[in-house]
Enzyme design. Structure first.
Site, PDB file in Angstrom:
ATOM      1  N   ASP A 133      -1.807 -17.063  -4.837  1.00  0.00           N
ATOM      2  CA  ASP A 133      -2.483 -17.196  -3.555  1.00  0.00           C
ATOM      3  C   ASP A 133      -1.447 -16.743  -2.526  1.00  0.00           C
ATOM      4  OD1 ASP A 133      -3.273 -18.075  -1.071  1.00  0.00           O
ATOM      5  OD2 ASP A 133      -4.411 -19.772  -1.899  1.00  0.00           O
ATOM      6  N   LEU A 134      -1.756 -15.677  -1.824  1.00  0.00           N
ATOM      7  CA  LEU A 134      -0.726 -15.021  -1.019  1.00  0.00           C
ATOM      8  C   LEU A 134      -0.269 -15.851   0.180  1.00  0.00           C
ATOM      9  CD1 LEU A 134      -1.996 -11.338  -1.219  1.00  0.00           C
ATOM     10  CD2 LEU A 134      -0.228 -12.471  -2.573  1.00  0.00           C
TER      11      LEU A 134
ATOM     12  N   LYS B 243      -2.564   2.318   4.288  1.00  0.00           N
ATOM     13  CA  LYS B 243      -3.338   2.361   5.516  1.00  0.00           C
ATOM     14  C   LYS B 243      -4.635   1.561   5.348  1.00  0.00           C
ATOM     15  CE  LYS B 243      -6.153   5.849   6.405  1.00  0.00           C
ATOM     16  NZ  LYS B 243      -7.471   5.696   5.744  1.00  0.00           N
TER      17      LYS B 243
ATOM     18  N   GLU C 159     -16.038  15.464   3.870  1.00  0.00           N
ATOM     19  CA  GLU C 159     -16.405  14.779   2.627  1.00  0.00           C
ATOM     20  C   GLU C 159     -17.919  14.799   2.490  1.00  0.00           C
ATOM     21  OE1 GLU C 159     -13.894  11.080   1.786  1.00  0.00           O
ATOM     22  OE2 GLU C 159     -14.084  11.098   3.956  1.00  0.00           O
TER      23      GLU C 159
ATOM     24  N   ASP D 260      -9.937   6.199  10.643  1.00  0.00           N
ATOM     25  CA  ASP D 260      -9.851   6.320   9.187  1.00  0.00           C
ATOM     26  C   ASP D 260      -9.185   7.634   8.764  1.00  0.00           C
ATOM     27  OD1 ASP D 260     -10.439   5.319   6.571  1.00  0.00           O
ATOM     28  OD2 ASP D 260     -12.138   6.696   6.427  1.00  0.00           O
TER      29      ASP D 260
ATOM     30  N   HIS E 122      -4.369  10.975   8.495  1.00  0.00           N
ATOM     31  CA  HIS E 122      -4.335  12.180   7.656  1.00  0.00           C
ATOM     32  C   HIS E 122      -4.319  13.475   8.482  1.00  0.00           C
ATOM     33  CE1 HIS E 122      -5.026   9.332   4.567  1.00  0.00           C
ATOM     34  NE2 HIS E 122      -6.342   9.276   4.651  1.00  0.00           N
TER      35      HIS E 122
ATOM     36  N   LYS F 281     -18.060  12.329   7.217  1.00  0.00           N
ATOM     37  CA  LYS F 281     -18.668  11.898   5.959  1.00  0.00           C
ATOM     38  C   LYS F 281     -20.047  12.546   5.869  1.00  0.00           C
ATOM     39  CE  LYS F 281     -15.909   8.082   4.961  1.00  0.00           C
ATOM     40  NZ  LYS F 281     -14.969   8.389   3.896  1.00  0.00           N
TER      41      LYS F 281
HETATM   42  C1  BG6 Z   1      -8.972   7.450   2.831  1.00  0.00           C
HETATM   43  C2  BG6 Z   1     -10.132   7.033   3.707  1.00  0.00           C
HETATM   44  O1  BG6 Z   1      -7.754   7.270   3.501  1.00  0.00           O
HETATM   45  O2  BG6 Z   1      -9.105   8.824   2.479  1.00  0.00           O
HETATM   46  C3  BG6 Z   1     -11.445   7.300   3.029  1.00  0.00           C
HETATM   47  O3  BG6 Z   1     -10.021   5.653   4.023  1.00  0.00           O
HETATM   48  C4  BG6 Z   1     -11.529   8.733   2.555  1.00  0.00           C
HETATM   49  O4  BG6 Z   1     -12.546   6.997   3.887  1.00  0.00           O
HETATM   50  C5  BG6 Z   1     -10.289   9.108   1.745  1.00  0.00           C
HETATM   51  O5  BG6 Z   1     -12.693   8.874   1.761  1.00  0.00           O
HETATM   52  C6  BG6 Z   1     -10.287  10.591   1.434  1.00  0.00           C
HETATM   53  O6  BG6 Z   1      -9.248  10.871   0.538  1.00  0.00           O
HETATM   54  P1  BG6 Z   1      -9.376  12.101  -0.455  1.00  0.00           P
HETATM   55  O7  BG6 Z   1      -8.017  12.247  -1.045  1.00  0.00           O
HETATM   56  O8  BG6 Z   1     -10.441  11.727  -1.452  1.00  0.00           O
HETATM   57  O9  BG6 Z   1      -9.779  13.259   0.396  1.00  0.00           O
END
Ligand code: BG6
Length: 488
Positions: free
Chosen positions: A86-87, A142, A210, A229, A234, A334
């Site tokens: 339990d953290l 993250k 994506e 996100d 990224h 997305k």
């Molecule tokens: C993650 C995001 O950091 O990267 C996700 O939280 C996303 O929402 C994912 O789908 C995409 O990573 P990759 O390597 O599949 O393009």
């Protein structure tokens, strides 16, 4: 090399979807030292046997080429252990300490694959138990915070227990092979660097599209949105890799100093430029690969009437001598038409055309996904003449591409992003990890966008799933007289 690798959040999505499969690949490739132990930590009252059985089942969901056979799993699983914790309970960290003290190892890595609100507690407890000595490193997944203030709170809590050298902030996009090759291309070759500047480059487009929706993560995603996100981390990290000055060496801090300078040079947003240069959208139902898919608001755990963006496109500038006036277009979404991530460097046209016809200028495409590689688009003469009888006519040119397929060039040496990052964390190679000042600067830059959106519920544009997002995103590029990478 001997190691202990501890996964906090041992039964979480990230652990079984990304981390364990990546470790298994490292094991299969013979890159994971056999003297290492992997410890999954979670709340369930399980033991090694139960955890291994659970994991074996999960790993069957991997694509077939990456799935372990029963034999392989049995061997790999010898390195995997389980500890119930339990953290929030101090005594449980003593249990962990006891487990770690069973043997002396070269390095111990604590991977925090939990919700980030637990990071401060976990770090403080580790510190209180003396689990922060110089052979220990901690990896932070993250999202690191929700905004600048929360990121700073986490960084302060982590920093009070671990040094900057011990705290590894992961951005798995930096582990993608093409991103390594972007560094190699720019700083291992003489060819591109003289052209890598405003005089030769018209614009740069970074696209992280994506086709998946938010899946089972509706509640997390609805609190997060595409800007936090994907863009804050990224996309901005990729931008720094493209735009940075040549570092004086390949040392982690030399590279990170240059990346930080790029982040500090980004032109700040205000409410006016957000309205002009940032487009946000949210997917409605549509069709992807012939399948009907739901709209965002019909996804599990997403509230009806949500204003969370699932798409962001923005135009920004790096204000320095190299890049002044060159637009950088960042884009992510997305439920787009395709899974497709790339960086496109569009060069300027030749200053004086001598061949007939309109020709697309040179471009360099750094492909990240679904396949990785580099493509250089050039113009070439076909060498065909229509007829000896006709009047001499100038040669017409056609576009050809010089295609570097790294899978073919280095068939045995390729490693996936998480595999690379995990092996780097164990080896203490920090180049690909994000320093706290970079991460905070990235928050500082996106905050005016979040502020502007907070006061404006009108600018969220719907787009049909299976498209490239709202038309306004193409208009952002067209306004400058350019075409979007997917369309150009
Ligand atoms: C993650 C995001 O950091 O990267 C996700 O939280 C996303 O929402 C994912 O789908 C995409 O990573 P990759 O390597 O599949 O393009």
């Amino acid at each position: 090399m001997s190691f202990e690798l501890v996964f906090f959040g041992g039964t979480g999505d990230l652990t079984w979807r990304k981390l364990m499969p990546a470790l298994f690949q490292a094991w299969r490739h013979g890159k994971l030292p056999r003297e290492g132990r992997i410890l999954a930590v979670a709340r369930d009252d399980w033991d090694d046997v139960r955890y291994r059985a659970w994991l074996q089942e999960r790993l069957q969901e991997a694509e077939s080429a990456k799935r372990p056979t029963a034999d392989e799993f049995e061997q790999f699983a010898q390195q995997i252990h389980y500890l119930r914790m339990d953290l929030s309970i101090a005594a449980d960290y003593d249990k962990l300490k006891g487990w770690l003290n069973q043997r002396q190892v070269d390095t111990t890595v604590m991977y925090l694959a939990t919700s980030p609100h637990l990071f401060p507690t976990i770090c403080q407890q580790l510190g209180a138990s003396g689990l922060n000595h110089d052979k220990i490193r901690v990896v932070l997944e993250k999202p690191l915070g929700h905004d600048l203030a929360s990121a700073q709170t986490i960084n302060r809590a982590v920093g009070s227990v671990f040094t900057e050298q011990q705290a590894l902030r992961i951005d798995h996009y930096l582990g993608k092979p093409s991103v390594q090759n972007l560094m190699a291309l720019r700083f291992g070759n003489i060819l591109f660097e003289p052209l890598w500047r405003r005089e030769s480059i018209a614009n740069i487009q970074i696209t992280l599209a994506e086709s998946l929706g938010v899946g089972t993560r509706g509640d997390f995603y609805d609190r997060t949105g595409a800007l936090r996100d994907m863009i804050q981390n990224h996309a901005l990290q990729l931008l720094t890799m493209v735009a940075m000055e040549p570092p004086p060496s390949a040392d982690a801090d030399a590279i990170r100093d240059e990346k930080l300078k790029v982040l500090k040079s980004l032109k700040p947003f205000d409410a006016h430029s957000v309205a002009r240069d940032v487009v946000r959208g949210q997917y409605r139902h549509g069709v992807i690969d012939g399948q009907a898919v739901k709209g965002y608001q019909e996804e599990d755990k997403v509230p009806m009437g949500s204003h969370t963006e699932t798409f962001v496109a923005l135009r920004c500038e790096v204000q320095n001598w190299r890049w002044a006036g060159v637009p950088f277009y960042l884009r992510t979404g997305k439920r787009m038409a395709d899974r497709h991530a790339e960086i496109v460097v569009n060069f300027r046209p030749t200053p004086h055309p001598i061949f007939p016809g309109a020709h697309a200028p040179n471009k360099l495409v750094i492909k990240l996904q679904p396949d990785d590689g580099l493509e250089l688009h050039l113009l070439a003469a076909k060498g065909a003449i229509s007829s000896v009888m006709s009047q001499p006519e100038p040669e017409t040119l056609s576009s050809v591409s010089l295609d570097l397929d790294f899978d073919k060039a280095f068939p045995t040496d390729r490693v996936g992003a998480y595999e690379r990052m995990l092996l780097d964390a164990l080896a203490g190679r920090l180049n690909l990890f994000v320093r706290s000042d970079e991460q905070e600067q990235a928050w500082r830059w996106v905050e005016p966008i979040l502020d502007a959106w907070r006061h404006d519920s009108q600018s969220l544009r719907p787009y049909a799933a299976g498209t490239w997002g709202p038309p306004a995103a193409s208009a952002l590029v067209a306004r400058d007289g350019f075409a979007r990478a997917e369309e150009g």
